[in-house]
Design an enzyme around this catalytic site. Structure first.
Site, PDB file in Angstrom:
ATOM      1  N   ARG A  40     119.092  16.859  48.558  1.00 31.94           N
ATOM      2  CA  ARG A  40     119.747  18.084  48.114  1.00 31.94           C
ATOM      3  C   ARG A  40     121.094  18.193  48.828  1.00 31.94           C
ATOM      4  O   ARG A  40     121.296  17.617  49.887  1.00 31.94           O
ATOM      5  CB  ARG A  40     118.883  19.311  48.437  1.00 31.94           C
ATOM      6  CG  ARG A  40     117.530  19.311  47.751  1.00 31.94           C
ATOM      7  CD  ARG A  40     116.694  20.474  48.242  1.00 31.94           C
ATOM      8  NE  ARG A  40     115.367  20.496  47.627  1.00 31.94           N
ATOM      9  CZ  ARG A  40     114.396  21.303  47.997  1.00 31.94           C
ATOM     10  NH1 ARG A  40     114.594  22.164  48.985  1.00 31.94           N
ATOM     11  NH2 ARG A  40     113.219  21.258  47.395  1.00 31.94           N
ATOM     12  N   HIS A  41     121.984  18.993  48.259  1.00 33.52           N
ATOM     13  CA  HIS A  41     123.293  19.163  48.889  1.00 33.52           C
ATOM     14  C   HIS A  41     123.156  19.914  50.210  1.00 33.52           C
ATOM     15  O   HIS A  41     122.336  20.828  50.337  1.00 33.52           O
ATOM     16  CB  HIS A  41     124.243  19.915  47.953  1.00 33.52           C
ATOM     17  CG  HIS A  41     124.627  19.134  46.729  1.00 33.52           C
ATOM     18  ND1 HIS A  41     125.367  17.974  46.794  1.00 33.52           N
ATOM     19  CD2 HIS A  41     124.369  19.340  45.417  1.00 33.52           C
ATOM     20  CE1 HIS A  41     125.549  17.500  45.567  1.00 33.52           C
ATOM     21  NE2 HIS A  41     124.949  18.305  44.722  1.00 33.52           N
ATOM     22  N   GLU A  42     123.971  19.500  51.173  1.00 33.83           N
ATOM     23  CA  GLU A  42     123.970  20.171  52.468  1.00 33.83           C
ATOM     24  C   GLU A  42     124.362  21.635  52.281  1.00 33.83           C
ATOM     25  O   GLU A  42     125.211  21.971  51.457  1.00 33.83           O
ATOM     26  CB  GLU A  42     124.956  19.481  53.407  1.00 33.83           C
ATOM     27  CG  GLU A  42     124.961  20.009  54.828  1.00 33.83           C
ATOM     28  CD  GLU A  42     123.615  19.836  55.500  1.00 33.83           C
ATOM     29  OE1 GLU A  42     122.888  20.851  55.593  1.00 33.83           O
ATOM     30  OE2 GLU A  42     123.298  18.723  55.940  1.00 33.83           O
TER      31      GLU A  42
ATOM     32  N   ASP B  24     125.423  14.400  48.669  1.00 33.73           N
ATOM     33  CA  ASP B  24     126.847  14.686  48.822  1.00 33.73           C
ATOM     34  C   ASP B  24     127.728  13.448  48.693  1.00 33.73           C
ATOM     35  O   ASP B  24     128.956  13.558  48.686  1.00 33.73           O
ATOM     36  CB  ASP B  24     127.099  15.330  50.193  1.00 33.73           C
ATOM     37  CG  ASP B  24     126.379  16.656  50.356  1.00 33.73           C
ATOM     38  OD1 ASP B  24     126.298  17.406  49.376  1.00 33.73           O
ATOM     39  OD2 ASP B  24     125.878  16.927  51.463  1.00 33.73           O
TER      40      ASP B  24
END
Length: 648
Positions: free
Chosen positions: A281-283, A292
């Site tokens: 998942r995106h930071e 990312d």
């Protein structure tokens, strides 16, 4: 309290051997046994966390087993103090954050008898628990602990012999599950499949197998099998980025399509959920995860393809004006397709302008493509053979020949720096790069994104940007923020332009693989040094942290550094040594626009998604997401075999 054992559990059991003497006693015993078995079955059906054979009945009575979801654990706080205890927490991934209240544990009913309250805690990252007294806030202790998924834990708060000294200790009552086993198994399965295909290809290339297949299937079938490279036929169509038309050259670099395919396959996988693992998942704000990496790489390789395509088209005799018209038209098409894709109400009637999101991935690609392709059309040279390599400045030929474009990009970067650090933002510090919310000790809760968010709200309106940014997960922000916003688009141009520079290196040193590789590595080193200076080699304490939401300057230099190094590896193995054909990533790389749009539009349809038996299982999510991603790889392979490519 330690973990119970089966032996202790057996000793504490209330079962005794009964020898009934009458039919009535026998019937009563059977009724009791059936009732007990039914109760056990009901308990097993509703219990969320499976109990291991080592879990004692004392532990079962001790915990109520609150329903646990994915990435959650059960924590029982036992308070032996004579005062209430306030339990608060914060994630260690949350920089300078306020503690969030977990709950209050009352004092024990009598000395030596603890009072207990159950809480559900997050297991994705290490967290810090803070225990204070109430109503006067006096800190008793802090405990750092990384809880495991579906584990049961007890936190004991008790007085020591010394007055005023409180001891806090965490005990594991039931071991957590290892949620990373599914991804490890999947890794070995795919590596095994790759080895099987590689060995099969080698066997098909041997003289013995050639003769055997020739005798069995005939010469035409033999030639088809040998040349197919196990589903990787060689076609003399040149590399494109699915935006520009194929140049009229028989020169091809499979490594570029392979690089694009690697980025696209990972992008599809993380967009489908990535097994619901946090690193897919995106930071939430500063830092990097796997999710990312891929979008900037896609922008980078688009810039590389622009350089090769425009050079080939100019050599073919097309005018710059006609190419500029095509660039503008294709950018408009990409932008409109992007608006269509990210507003998925098209199946429910007309789109509503009131809530239409304008920025997006394809929109960012369209803008970057328009600017970089236009700049290249202004400075690109059709014939590069006329330039001498004997002059003192020839080592920088791939930069000096295009200095006007470099000046334009540096000017754009100056504008980004000026707006980011000097534009006043109401009720926020000038130059603020933080997440807002509970970050920065909660001083700027509405300042998420600083100047970038202000520009988006001013140009696009609050209702036309992303409403659920990733900063909500850790920093509990509540204002809209768009990671594909206007200000970050400037740095996406820089990323595409660095990819264009890679293309220029390939053009100027096309017959010198060693020179290409060495210059790629020099660029990677140079950009890596810039990133180290900007970030001070830290996640949160640098001048400009690495931040995907902001598309910060250090984010671009870091990802461009990685891109140059990865391109070296792919170029060397695919085009120089020819150890690898690029399969299977080569196929989606040749149909990137179709795969991206298709995976977004058909995301919620079978076979890409189905109802799961247990939606709180990493295993089921991982199987579904890997299968969906593999489907798109297979679809792109079939389209490749049929010579079907979607270009705009």
């Amino acid at each position: 309290m330690g973990k119970g054992t089966l032996k202790e559990d057996t000793k504490s059991s209330s079962f005794v051997e009964v020898k009934p003497k009458t039919h009535k006693e026998m019937a009563q015993l059977e009724t009791n046994n059936l009732f007990y078995l039914a109760a056990l079955a009901l308990f097993a059906a509703v219990c969320v966390v499976p109990l291991t054979a080592e879990t004692s009945k004392a532990d079962i009575r001790h915990h109520k087993h609150l329903p646990l979801k994915m990435d959650e654990a059960l924590l029982r706080v036992n308070n032996e103090l004579e005062t209430e205890v306030l339990v608060s927490w914060k994630s260690d991934r949350c920089y300078q954050c306020l503690y969030q209240q977990l709950g209050v544990v009352p004092s024990g009913p009598s000395p030596g008898l603890p009072s207990s309250v159950d809480f559900v805690v997050d297991t994705q990252h290490e967290i810090t628990l803070q225990l204070n007294s109430t109503p006067v806030s006096l800190e008793f202790c802090k405990v750092q602990f990384h809880f495991g998924e579906h584990g049961n834990y007890s936190l004991w708060v008790k007085n020591l012999n010394e007055p005023g000294v409180v001891n806090c200790s965490v005990v594991t009552d039931a071991d957590p599950v290892n949620s990373y086993i599914p991804i490890l198994v999947a890794f070995f399965i795919f590596v095994g499949m790759a080895l099987v295909f590689a060995i099969g290809r080698r066997l098909l290339g041997t003289d013995v197998m050639r003769g055997l297949i020739l005798r069995i299937g005939g010469s035409m079938e033999t030639e088809r099998l040998i040349n197919s490279e196990l589903g990787s036929p060689r076609i003399e169509t040149p590399v494109t980025d699915n935006i520009l038309p194929p140049p009229a050259s028989n020169r091809r670099l499979r490594s570029l399509d392979t690089f694009r395919g690697i980025s696209l396959v990972i992008m599809v996988f993380v967009n489908y959920g990535g097994g619901r693992y946090w690193f897919f998942r995106h930071e939430s704000w500063n830092g990097l995860t796997v999710a990312d990496l891929v979008f900037p790489w896609f922008v980078f390789i688009m810039g590389t393809s622009i350089a090769l395509s425009i050079n080939s088209l100019l050599r073919a005799g097309l005018s710059r004006r006609s190419l500029l018209r095509k660039v503008v038209w294709r950018s408009m098409q990409l932008f409109l397709i992007g608006v269509f894709v990210i507003n998925p109400n098209y199946c429910q009637g007309a789109l509503s302008w009131n809530t239409l999101r304008i920025p997006g991935v394809l929109q960012r690609l369209a803008w970057s493509y328009l600017v970089v392709a236009s700049l290249d059309l202004l400075v690109a040279r059709g014939n590069l053979d006329i330039f001498t390599t004997e002059a003192w400045w020839s080592t920088a030929l791939d930069i000096l020949l295009y200095w006007p474009a470099w000046l334009c990009v540096l000017l754009l970067e100056t504008i980004w720096l000026f707006l980011t650090f000097l534009l006043p933002v109401p009720d926020c510090p000038t130059g603020y790069l933080g997440p807002g919310g509970i970050g920065d000790m909660g001083l700027y809760p509405k300042c998420t994104g600083g100047a970038a968010a202000l520009i988006d709200r001013w140009l696009l309106g609050t209702n036309h940007i992303y409403q659920s940014p990733s900063s909500r997960v850790v920093y509990a922000t509540y204002v809209p923020y768009d990671p594909e916003g206007v200000l970050g688009s400037i740095n996406s141009v820089l990323m595409a332009f660095l990819g264009l520079q890679a293309g220029k290196i390939i053009l100027h040193y096309r017959d010198l693989p060693t020179s290409i590789i060495s210059r790629f590595l020099l660029w990677g080193l140079f950009l890596g040094i810039i990133s180290a200076v900007l970030t001070k080699c830290s996640t949160d304490q640098g001048f400009i942290p690495v931040n995907k939401n902001l598309w910060s300057l250090s984010y671009v230099t870091t990802l461009a550094c990685f891109a140059f190094v990865l391109l070296v590896l792919v170029y060397y193995t695919v085009d120089v040594k020819k150890w690898w054909s690029g399969a299977p990533f080569y196929y989606p790389g040749m149909n990137s626009i179709l795969v991206y749009v298709g995976h977004e539009v058909l995301e919620d349809y079978f076979p890409f998604r189905w109802n799961m038996t247990n939606s709180q299982s990493h295993t089921e999510h991982l199987i579904q997401n890997l299968f969906a991603t593999s489907c798109w790889v297979f679809i792109s392979y079939i389209l490749y075999r049929k010579r079907i490519f979607w270009k705009i």
